[in-house]
Scaffold this motif. Structure first.
Motif, PDB file in Angstrom:
ATOM      1  N   ALA A 189       0.825  -1.211   0.000  1.00 53.33           N
ATOM      2  CA  ALA A 189       0.000   0.000   0.000  1.00 53.33           C
ATOM      3  C   ALA A 189       0.859   1.263   0.000  1.00 53.33           C
ATOM      4  O   ALA A 189       0.582   2.219  -0.725  1.00 53.33           O
ATOM      5  N   THR A 190       1.918   1.257   0.798  1.00 54.43           N
ATOM      6  CA  THR A 190       2.799   2.428   0.887  1.00 54.43           C
ATOM      7  C   THR A 190       3.517   2.672  -0.434  1.00 54.43           C
ATOM      8  O   THR A 190       3.635   3.816  -0.897  1.00 54.43           O
ATOM      9  N   LEU A 191       4.005   1.600  -1.041  1.00 54.42           N
ATOM     10  CA  LEU A 191       4.694   1.731  -2.330  1.00 54.42           C
ATOM     11  C   LEU A 191       3.764   2.313  -3.384  1.00 54.42           C
ATOM     12  O   LEU A 191       4.129   3.250  -4.116  1.00 54.42           O
ATOM     13  N   LEU A 192       2.536   1.812  -3.453  1.00 49.34           N
ATOM     14  CA  LEU A 192       1.580   2.308  -4.441  1.00 49.34           C
ATOM     15  C   LEU A 192       1.178   3.757  -4.156  1.00 49.34           C
ATOM     16  O   LEU A 192       0.970   4.542  -5.077  1.00 49.34           O
ATOM     17  N   LEU A 193       1.084   4.113  -2.879  1.00 49.78           N
ATOM     18  CA  LEU A 193       0.748   5.500  -2.530  1.00 49.78           C
ATOM     19  C   LEU A 193       1.811   6.454  -3.055  1.00 49.78           C
ATOM     20  O   LEU A 193       1.499   7.485  -3.659  1.00 49.78           O
ATOM     21  N   PHE A 194       3.077   6.108  -2.829  1.00 54.22           N
ATOM     22  CA  PHE A 194       4.154   6.992  -3.270  1.00 54.22           C
ATOM     23  C   PHE A 194       4.308   7.003  -4.792  1.00 54.22           C
ATOM     24  O   PHE A 194       4.814   7.971  -5.362  1.00 54.22           O
ATOM     25  N   LEU A 195       3.866   5.927  -5.446  1.00 51.29           N
ATOM     26  CA  LEU A 195       3.905   5.902  -6.906  1.00 51.29           C
ATOM     27  C   LEU A 195       2.772   6.734  -7.515  1.00 51.29           C
ATOM     28  O   LEU A 195       2.914   7.278  -8.609  1.00 51.29           O
ATOM     29  N   THR A 196       1.660   6.827  -6.808  1.00 53.39           N
ATOM     30  CA  THR A 196       0.504   7.546  -7.338  1.00 53.39           C
ATOM     31  C   THR A 196       0.358   8.958  -6.780  1.00 53.39           C
ATOM     32  O   THR A 196      -0.414   9.747  -7.298  1.00 53.39           O
ATOM     33  N   GLN A 197       1.119   9.272  -5.700  1.00 54.24           N
ATOM     34  CA  GLN A 197       1.062  10.612  -5.110  1.00 54.24           C
ATOM     35  C   GLN A 197       2.474  11.143  -4.982  1.00 54.24           C
ATOM     36  O   GLN A 197       3.311  10.517  -4.323  1.00 54.24           O
ATOM     37  N   PRO A 198       2.783  12.284  -5.598  1.00 54.79           N
ATOM     38  CA  PRO A 198       4.147  12.827  -5.561  1.00 54.79           C
ATOM     39  C   PRO A 198       4.634  13.046  -4.132  1.00 54.79           C
ATOM     40  O   PRO A 198       3.907  13.549  -3.278  1.00 54.79           O
ATOM     41  N   LEU A 199       5.878  12.646  -3.881  1.00 52.22           N
ATOM     42  CA  LEU A 199       6.468  12.796  -2.555  1.00 52.22           C
ATOM     43  C   LEU A 199       6.590  14.250  -2.147  1.00 52.22           C
ATOM     44  O   LEU A 199       6.553  14.586  -0.963  1.00 52.22           O
ATOM     45  N   GLU A 200       6.705  15.153  -3.144  1.00 56.35           N
ATOM     46  CA  GLU A 200       6.873  16.575  -2.821  1.00 56.35           C
ATOM     47  C   GLU A 200       5.650  17.141  -2.102  1.00 56.35           C
ATOM     48  O   GLU A 200       5.739  18.144  -1.402  1.00 56.35           O
ATOM     49  N   SER A 201       4.496  16.507  -2.273  1.00 58.24           N
ATOM     50  CA  SER A 201       3.282  17.035  -1.664  1.00 58.24           C
ATOM     51  C   SER A 201       3.198  16.727  -0.178  1.00 58.24           C
ATOM     52  O   SER A 201       2.328  17.222   0.523  1.00 58.24           O
ATOM     53  N   LEU A 202       4.122  15.876   0.320  1.00 57.64           N
ATOM     54  CA  LEU A 202       4.111  15.531   1.733  1.00 57.64           C
ATOM     55  C   LEU A 202       5.007  16.469   2.518  1.00 57.64           C
ATOM     56  O   LEU A 202       6.062  16.879   2.051  1.00 57.64           O
ATOM     57  N   ALA A 203       4.583  16.810   3.709  1.00 51.53           N
ATOM     58  CA  ALA A 203       5.358  17.717   4.565  1.00 51.53           C
ATOM     59  C   ALA A 203       6.487  16.943   5.234  1.00 51.53           C
ATOM     60  O   ALA A 203       6.286  16.248   6.228  1.00 51.53           O
ATOM     61  N   LEU A 204       7.672  17.047   4.666  1.00 51.51           N
ATOM     62  CA  LEU A 204       8.799  16.268   5.164  1.00 51.51           C
ATOM     63  C   LEU A 204       9.663  17.032   6.172  1.00 51.51           C
ATOM     64  O   LEU A 204      10.538  16.457   6.792  1.00 51.51           O
ATOM     65  N   SER A 205       9.450  18.319   6.326  1.00 51.12           N
ATOM     66  CA  SER A 205      10.268  19.103   7.243  1.00 51.12           C
ATOM     67  C   SER A 205       9.545  19.277   8.573  1.00 51.12           C
ATOM     68  O   SER A 205       8.352  19.518   8.618  1.00 51.12           O
ATOM     69  N   SER A 206      10.286  19.118   9.663  1.00 52.16           N
ATOM     70  CA  SER A 206       9.720  19.300  10.994  1.00 52.16           C
ATOM     71  C   SER A 206      10.854  19.562  11.967  1.00 52.16           C
ATOM     72  O   SER A 206      12.015  19.323  11.674  1.00 52.16           O
ATOM     73  N   SER A 207      10.511  20.058  13.148  1.00 54.31           N
ATOM     74  CA  SER A 207      11.498  20.385  14.165  1.00 54.31           C
ATOM     75  C   SER A 207      11.482  19.341  15.263  1.00 54.31           C
ATOM     76  O   SER A 207      10.419  18.808  15.611  1.00 54.31           O
ATOM     77  N   PRO A 208      12.633  19.037  15.848  1.00 53.42           N
ATOM     78  CA  PRO A 208      12.687  18.052  16.933  1.00 53.42           C
ATOM     79  C   PRO A 208      11.854  18.496  18.128  1.00 53.42           C
ATOM     80  O   PRO A 208      11.738  19.684  18.414  1.00 53.42           O
ATOM     81  N   VAL A 209      11.273  17.532  18.809  1.00 58.26           N
ATOM     82  CA  VAL A 209      10.533  17.781  20.044  1.00 58.26           C
ATOM     83  C   VAL A 209      11.299  17.111  21.180  1.00 58.26           C
ATOM     84  O   VAL A 209      11.512  15.902  21.164  1.00 58.26           O
ATOM     85  N   MET A 210      11.726  17.909  22.145  1.00 58.09           N
ATOM     86  CA  MET A 210      12.523  17.373  23.244  1.00 58.09           C
ATOM     87  C   MET A 210      11.630  16.614  24.229  1.00 58.09           C
ATOM     88  O   MET A 210      10.546  17.082  24.577  1.00 58.09           O
ATOM     89  N   PRO A 211      12.073  15.437  24.682  1.00 55.36           N
ATOM     90  CA  PRO A 211      11.296  14.684  25.672  1.00 55.36           C
ATOM     91  C   PRO A 211      11.144  15.488  26.964  1.00 55.36           C
ATOM     92  O   PRO A 211      12.119  16.023  27.491  1.00 55.36           O
ATOM     93  N   THR A 212       9.934  15.582  27.457  1.00 51.41           N
ATOM     94  CA  THR A 212       9.666  16.295  28.705  1.00 51.41           C
ATOM     95  C   THR A 212       8.702  15.489  29.555  1.00 51.41           C
ATOM     96  O   THR A 212       7.824  14.803  29.037  1.00 51.41           O
ATOM     97  N   LEU A 213       8.883  15.588  30.874  1.00 48.38           N
ATOM     98  CA  LEU A 213       7.986  14.900  31.792  1.00 48.38           C
ATOM     99  C   LEU A 213       6.591  15.505  31.708  1.00 48.38           C
ATOM    100  O   LEU A 213       6.444  16.725  31.687  1.00 48.38           O
ATOM    101  N   GLN A 214       5.579  14.648  31.654  1.00 47.95           N
ATOM    102  CA  GLN A 214       4.201  15.090  31.571  1.00 47.95           C
ATOM    103  C   GLN A 214       3.554  15.065  32.961  1.00 47.95           C
ATOM    104  O   GLN A 214       3.867  14.204  33.779  1.00 47.95           O
ATOM    105  N   VAL A 215       2.681  16.022  33.208  1.00 54.93           N
ATOM    106  CA  VAL A 215       2.039  16.135  34.515  1.00 54.93           C
ATOM    107  C   VAL A 215       0.741  15.331  34.509  1.00 54.93           C
ATOM    108  O   VAL A 215      -0.177  15.626  33.740  1.00 54.93           O
ATOM    109  N   PRO A 216       0.647  14.307  35.372  1.00 58.52           N
ATOM    110  CA  PRO A 216      -0.577  13.485  35.391  1.00 58.52           C
ATOM    111  C   PRO A 216      -1.666  14.100  36.261  1.00 58.52           C
ATOM    112  O   PRO A 216      -1.403  14.871  37.184  1.00 58.52           O
ATOM    113  N   VAL A 217      -2.890  13.761  35.936  1.00 63.05           N
ATOM    114  CA  VAL A 217      -4.042  14.061  36.780  1.00 63.05           C
ATOM    115  C   VAL A 217      -4.741  12.737  37.051  1.00 63.05           C
ATOM    116  O   VAL A 217      -5.062  12.003  36.111  1.00 63.05           O
TER     117      VAL A 217
END
Length: 395
Positions: A189-217
């Motif tokens: 499915a993934t191979l066919l998706l990339f063959l039928t949909q140009p890779l340029e249309s996908l958002a490939l750039s992103s910024s790292p997210v640093m691991p942080t402790l989450q506050v539970p409730v």
């Protein structure tokens, strides 16, 4: 408490790595990194998580699951693969909309502590005996059936991609090769998706997210509606399957310690936004199989799997935005293939006992209804009513 010393871990080197356990490790890891991420994104979307929260979820599950899968098998010299629970995520996708992000974090922590307690006090078998495995299985089937309906709809919306992927799934199911049908279908499915949909249309750039402790409730309702069902699903669908596969292949895993370690690593995972890092069912079965090479060296397959899973988690900040921009029908397709085996096994197990027709049927329809009564969600009502009927009406 866990009894793991680094000196013992370091005694074994790469000398036990061979082509067969290496291949088993790759296949095992593929099960974790193909379909399950799409389910995490589905669950995060249902709960209106931010992109950062979603990335942290993916990061924590895969990083701590990978560490588990490296340290534990290396220490015990057994193919005890660590990952997160696909059935757990499938369940969470149905409840994330009902609780705040912080309440879910609190529920994950309590669920992990429940698993830790089950392992420490050695009550694993007693707990699973009281709540029949059929009831747990059919509850899960009822919860995820809507994703199977979306799966069929996605095939009609993407007929070429969906049709070829389904054909690949059926062919690999028939051939029974070393490549799991789910992996073959998602790859096609993934191979066919990339063959039928140009890779340029996908958002490939992103910024790292640093691991942080989450506050539970901590919320009593989330304990009932999330923590208890999640712990039961992980223990029955992951721990029981994985430990059972090890014993079938003449290993003698320290059951209570493995359950305790699953709880301990899940606590760590929860504080960073994920639901669990536990012994994996099918992945352990793959690495413990005789096809993975000599018995005393199969543990390295689990280590290989852990390394791949760990790397996947470290790059979650790059992968999550990529998956998020994929077409919705395609995500439904991935989720469907990831859950198809789980759904089939759940139905088969859930309705396997002819003496439990009424309890199984009630559990299934209550879970399917997705009701909330007295602020308690459908999974809890289905487990409660199904167990009571099985124990006191049909017994």
């Amino acid at each position: 408490m866990m009894g793991i010393s680094m000196s013992r871990i370091n005694k074994a080197g790469l000398r036990d790595l061979n082509l067969r356990n290496f291949a088993a490790g790759i296949v095992s890891a593929l099960l974790a990194v193909t379909g399950p991420p799409a389910i995490i994104l589905e669950a995060a979307s249902n709960g209106n998580f931010t992109t950062s929260q979603t990335i942290l979820w993916m990061f924590s599950c895969y990083v701590f699951g990978g560490i588990y899968s490296i340290l534990i098998p290396w220490y015990y010299k057994m193919p005890i693969v660590g990952a997160h629970s696909i059935t757990g995520v499938a369940f969470l996708a149905t409840v994330t909309a009902h609780f705040s992000y912080s309440e879910l974090i609190g529920a994950y922590i309590v669920s992990a502590l429940l698993m830790l307690a089950v392992g420490v006090f050695g009550i694993f078998s007693k707990l699973l005996d009281y709540v029949p495995k059929q009831i747990i299985a059919v509850m899960l089937a009822g919860m995820i059936i809507r994703y199977m309906v979306n799966f069929i709809n996605s095939i009609t919306e993407l007929p070429i991609i969906g049709g070829v992927a389904l054909l690949a799934f059926l062919i690999f199911s028939k051939w029974k090769t070393k490549i799991p049908p789910m992996v073959a279908a998602i790859a096609a499915a993934t191979l066919l998706l990339f063959l039928t949909q140009p890779l340029e249309s996908l958002a490939l750039s992103s910024s790292p997210v640093m691991p942080t402790l989450q506050v539970p409730v901590f919320n009593p309702l989330s304990f009932l509606s999330v923590s208890v069902p999640l712990a039961l699903l992980i223990l029955s669908n992951d721990a029981a399957v994985g430990l059972g596969a090890l014993e079938q292949n003449d290993y003698h895993p320290p059951i209570n310690k493995v359950i305790s370690l699953s709880g301990f690593f899940s606590v760590l995972t929860s504080f960073f936004g994920g639901q669990s890092a536990n012994v994996a069912g099918m992945m352990s079965a793959i690495c413990a199989d005789p096809e993975a090479g000599p018995k005393e060296k199969r543990y390295m397959g689990a280590v290989v799997s852990g390394v791949i899973i760990l790397l996947f988690g470290l790059f979650a900040w790059k992968l999550v935005p990529l998956i998020q921009v994929l077409p919705k029908p395609f995500i439904s397709l991935l989720v469907g293939f990831a859950l198809l085996g789980v759904f089939g096994n759940s139905l088969s197990t859930g309705f396997s006992n002819p003496k439990m027709k009424l309890s199984a049927a009630l559990t299934f329809v209550i879970a399917l209804s997705n009701i909330t009564l007295l602020n308690i969600s459908a999974p809890v009502w289905s487990l409660l009513i199904g167990t009571l009927v099985a124990r006191f009406v049909e017994n």
